[in-house]
Motif scaffolding. Structure first.
Motif, PDB file in Angstrom:
ATOM      1  N   GLY A 123      20.998  -9.614 -17.252  1.00 42.33           N
ATOM      2  CA  GLY A 123      19.804  -8.959 -16.746  1.00 42.33           C
ATOM      3  C   GLY A 123      19.336  -7.856 -17.656  1.00 42.33           C
ATOM      4  N   GLU A 124      18.056  -7.516 -17.503  1.00 45.24           N
ATOM      5  CA  GLU A 124      17.505  -6.452 -18.336  1.00 45.24           C
ATOM      6  C   GLU A 124      18.171  -5.113 -18.057  1.00 45.24           C
ATOM      7  OE1 GLU A 124      13.260  -6.253 -18.955  1.00 45.24           O
ATOM      8  OE2 GLU A 124      13.102  -8.322 -18.257  1.00 45.24           O
ATOM      9  N   ASP A 125      18.714  -4.935 -16.840  1.00 48.70           N
ATOM     10  CA  ASP A 125      19.380  -3.680 -16.520  1.00 48.70           C
ATOM     11  C   ASP A 125      20.670  -3.512 -17.326  1.00 48.70           C
ATOM     12  OD1 ASP A 125      20.369  -5.883 -15.041  1.00 48.70           O
ATOM     13  OD2 ASP A 125      21.320  -4.539 -13.608  1.00 48.70           O
ATOM     14  N   LYS A 126      21.159  -4.584 -17.910  1.00 53.75           N
ATOM     15  CA  LYS A 126      22.384  -4.523 -18.700  1.00 53.75           C
ATOM     16  C   LYS A 126      22.104  -4.752 -20.183  1.00 53.75           C
ATOM     17  CE  LYS A 126      25.208  -6.105 -14.911  1.00 53.75           C
ATOM     18  NZ  LYS A 126      26.122  -7.126 -14.432  1.00 53.75           N
ATOM     19  N   LEU A 127      20.882  -4.509 -20.588  1.00 48.77           N
ATOM     20  CA  LEU A 127      20.492  -4.702 -21.972  1.00 48.77           C
ATOM     21  C   LEU A 127      21.427  -3.926 -22.900  1.00 48.77           C
ATOM     22  CD1 LEU A 127      18.126  -6.301 -23.169  1.00 48.77           C
ATOM     23  CD2 LEU A 127      16.846  -4.184 -23.258  1.00 48.77           C
ATOM     24  N   PHE A 128      21.970  -4.586 -23.897  1.00 47.35           N
ATOM     25  CA  PHE A 128      22.860  -4.013 -24.904  1.00 47.35           C
ATOM     26  C   PHE A 128      24.224  -3.591 -24.355  1.00 47.35           C
ATOM     27  CE2 PHE A 128      18.481  -2.553 -26.173  1.00 47.35           C
ATOM     28  CZ  PHE A 128      18.243  -3.586 -27.062  1.00 47.35           C
ATOM     29  N   SER A 129      24.589  -4.002 -23.149  1.00 46.45           N
ATOM     30  CA  SER A 129      25.856  -3.542 -22.563  1.00 46.45           C
ATOM     31  C   SER A 129      27.069  -3.996 -23.370  1.00 46.45           C
ATOM     32  CB  SER A 129      25.984  -3.983 -21.108  1.00 46.45           C
ATOM     33  OG  SER A 129      26.052  -5.389 -21.012  1.00 46.45           O
ATOM     34  N   ASN A 130      27.051  -5.202 -23.900  1.00 50.20           N
ATOM     35  CA  ASN A 130      28.204  -5.673 -24.665  1.00 50.20           C
ATOM     36  C   ASN A 130      28.273  -5.008 -26.031  1.00 50.20           C
ATOM     37  OD1 ASN A 130      29.529  -7.710 -22.906  1.00 50.20           O
ATOM     38  ND2 ASN A 130      27.454  -8.501 -22.903  1.00 50.20           N
ATOM     39  N   LEU A 131      27.125  -4.746 -26.626  1.00 55.19           N
ATOM     40  CA  LEU A 131      27.116  -4.019 -27.890  1.00 55.19           C
ATOM     41  C   LEU A 131      27.640  -2.601 -27.670  1.00 55.19           C
ATOM     42  CD1 LEU A 131      26.402  -4.472 -30.858  1.00 55.19           C
ATOM     43  CD2 LEU A 131      24.133  -3.593 -30.366  1.00 55.19           C
ATOM     44  N   ASN A 132      27.216  -1.972 -26.591  1.00 49.97           N
ATOM     45  CA  ASN A 132      27.718  -0.640 -26.266  1.00 49.97           C
ATOM     46  C   ASN A 132      29.212  -0.663 -25.937  1.00 49.97           C
ATOM     47  OD1 ASN A 132      25.450   1.053 -26.652  1.00 49.97           O
ATOM     48  ND2 ASN A 132      24.525   0.145 -24.843  1.00 49.97           N
ATOM     49  N   HIS A 133      29.676  -1.753 -25.333  1.00 53.01           N
ATOM     50  CA  HIS A 133      31.107  -1.892 -25.067  1.00 53.01           C
ATOM     51  C   HIS A 133      31.878  -1.942 -26.388  1.00 53.01           C
ATOM     52  CE1 HIS A 133      34.732  -2.902 -22.911  1.00 53.01           C
ATOM     53  NE2 HIS A 133      34.882  -3.991 -23.658  1.00 53.01           N
ATOM     54  N   PHE A 182      30.925  -0.544 -29.173  1.00 49.16           N
ATOM     55  CA  PHE A 182      30.896   0.818 -29.710  1.00 49.16           C
ATOM     56  C   PHE A 182      31.952   1.700 -29.041  1.00 49.16           C
ATOM     57  CE2 PHE A 182      26.089   0.175 -30.559  1.00 49.16           C
ATOM     58  CZ  PHE A 182      26.365  -0.487 -31.745  1.00 49.16           C
ATOM     59  N   SER A 183      32.164   1.520 -27.747  1.00 53.40           N
ATOM     60  CA  SER A 183      33.163   2.352 -27.065  1.00 53.40           C
ATOM     61  C   SER A 183      34.591   1.912 -27.389  1.00 53.40           C
ATOM     62  CB  SER A 183      32.928   2.360 -25.550  1.00 53.40           C
ATOM     63  OG  SER A 183      33.200   1.092 -24.996  1.00 53.40           O
ATOM     64  N   LEU A 184      34.818   0.620 -27.550  1.00 54.35           N
ATOM     65  CA  LEU A 184      36.167   0.133 -27.874  1.00 54.35           C
ATOM     66  C   LEU A 184      36.629   0.580 -29.256  1.00 54.35           C
ATOM     67  CD1 LEU A 184      36.358  -3.622 -26.741  1.00 54.35           C
ATOM     68  CD2 LEU A 184      37.682  -1.702 -25.866  1.00 54.35           C
ATOM     69  N   PHE A 185      35.702   0.608 -30.204  1.00 53.36           N
ATOM     70  CA  PHE A 185      36.044   0.909 -31.593  1.00 53.36           C
ATOM     71  C   PHE A 185      35.326   2.173 -32.068  1.00 53.36           C
ATOM     72  CE2 PHE A 185      36.724  -3.621 -31.051  1.00 53.36           C
ATOM     73  CZ  PHE A 185      37.977  -3.794 -31.607  1.00 53.36           C
ATOM     74  N   LYS A 186      35.285   3.179 -31.211  1.00 54.96           N
ATOM     75  CA  LYS A 186      34.496   4.381 -31.504  1.00 54.96           C
ATOM     76  C   LYS A 186      34.990   5.165 -32.710  1.00 54.96           C
ATOM     77  CE  LYS A 186      36.888   6.754 -27.807  1.00 54.96           C
ATOM     78  NZ  LYS A 186      36.755   7.044 -26.419  1.00 54.96           N
ATOM     79  N   ASN A 216      26.592   1.534 -35.196  1.00 55.65           N
ATOM     80  CA  ASN A 216      25.998   2.272 -34.075  1.00 55.65           C
ATOM     81  C   ASN A 216      24.821   3.122 -34.547  1.00 55.65           C
ATOM     82  OD1 ASN A 216      25.518   3.407 -31.597  1.00 55.65           O
ATOM     83  ND2 ASN A 216      27.491   4.427 -31.428  1.00 55.65           N
ATOM     84  N   LYS A 217      24.957   3.765 -35.692  1.00 59.33           N
ATOM     85  CA  LYS A 217      23.852   4.561 -36.250  1.00 59.33           C
ATOM     86  C   LYS A 217      22.634   3.683 -36.527  1.00 59.33           C
ATOM     87  CE  LYS A 217      26.094   8.390 -38.641  1.00 59.33           C
ATOM     88  NZ  LYS A 217      26.395   8.961 -39.952  1.00 59.33           N
ATOM     89  N   GLU A 241      26.126  -8.452 -37.301  1.00 58.27           N
ATOM     90  CA  GLU A 241      27.147  -7.582 -37.875  1.00 58.27           C
ATOM     91  C   GLU A 241      28.242  -7.297 -36.844  1.00 58.27           C
ATOM     92  OE1 GLU A 241      27.312  -3.204 -40.007  1.00 58.27           O
ATOM     93  OE2 GLU A 241      25.421  -4.315 -40.065  1.00 58.27           O
ATOM     94  N   ALA A 242      27.852  -7.070 -35.608  1.00 60.66           N
ATOM     95  CA  ALA A 242      28.823  -6.813 -34.544  1.00 60.66           C
ATOM     96  C   ALA A 242      29.718  -8.027 -34.312  1.00 60.66           C
ATOM     97  CB  ALA A 242      28.105  -6.434 -33.250  1.00 60.66           C
TER      98      ALA A 242
END
Length: 146
Positions: A6-16, A18-22, A31-32, A60-61
């Motif tokens: 859903g659009e409410d979860k846009l980019f959620s896996n990409l953000n996940h 970023f958080s896993l490999f911060k 991320n930049k 790239e991700a």
């Protein structure tokens, strides 16, 4: 971990990712780039113009996660993240309204081997379902076709 659709979860896996490999320098750089692509305004308005940048960020991700999957001995959570990143990219490309990738045709050379052909087509169809490649539409019998 569930694939976003859903659009409410846009980019959620990409953000996940970023958080896993911060603390990973490659992920920090990605991320930049991603944040500079989406900026601070409504991304849905900018998506058509940013489609190539978003596609590149996801590619790239996925490449990074593929390498991590091998290093980890094929941990299921990283395999799921890889699959979810592909699915999320397909969703984003569908929101953009056009797919900048090339279309292709498969030629499967099999002679007098219907079982081999059936197995091959089943495998291709499963990949399309799993990764949401090309989208799908129902045919006259209600069966999804890709």
């Amino acid at each position: 971990m569930k694939a976003s659709s859903g659009e409410d979860k846009l980019f959620s896996n990409l953000n996940h990712l970023f958080s896993l490999f911060k603390n990973n320098p490659s992920v920090l750089q990605l991320n930049k780039k991603f944040l500079s692509t989406i900026g601070s305004s409504d991304i849905r308005e900018k998506m058509p113009g940013a489609s190539n940048s978003l596609k590149a960020a996801y590619e790239e991700a996925v490449k990074f996660v593929e390498e991590e999957v091998v290093k980890s001995g094929f941990k299921e959570d990283l395999l799921m993240l890889q699959r979810n990143l592909y699915t999320e990219l397909e969703h984003i490309l569908s929101l953009i309204g056009h797919d900048p990738r090339h279309h292709f045709m498969l030629v499967i050379p099999v002679a007098d081997r219907p079982l081999m052909l059936s197995t091959c087509l089943d495998s291709i169809t499963e990949q399309c379902r799993t990764f949401q490649y090309g989208g799908s539409k129902a045919n006259a019998d209600g069966i999804p076709v890709f």
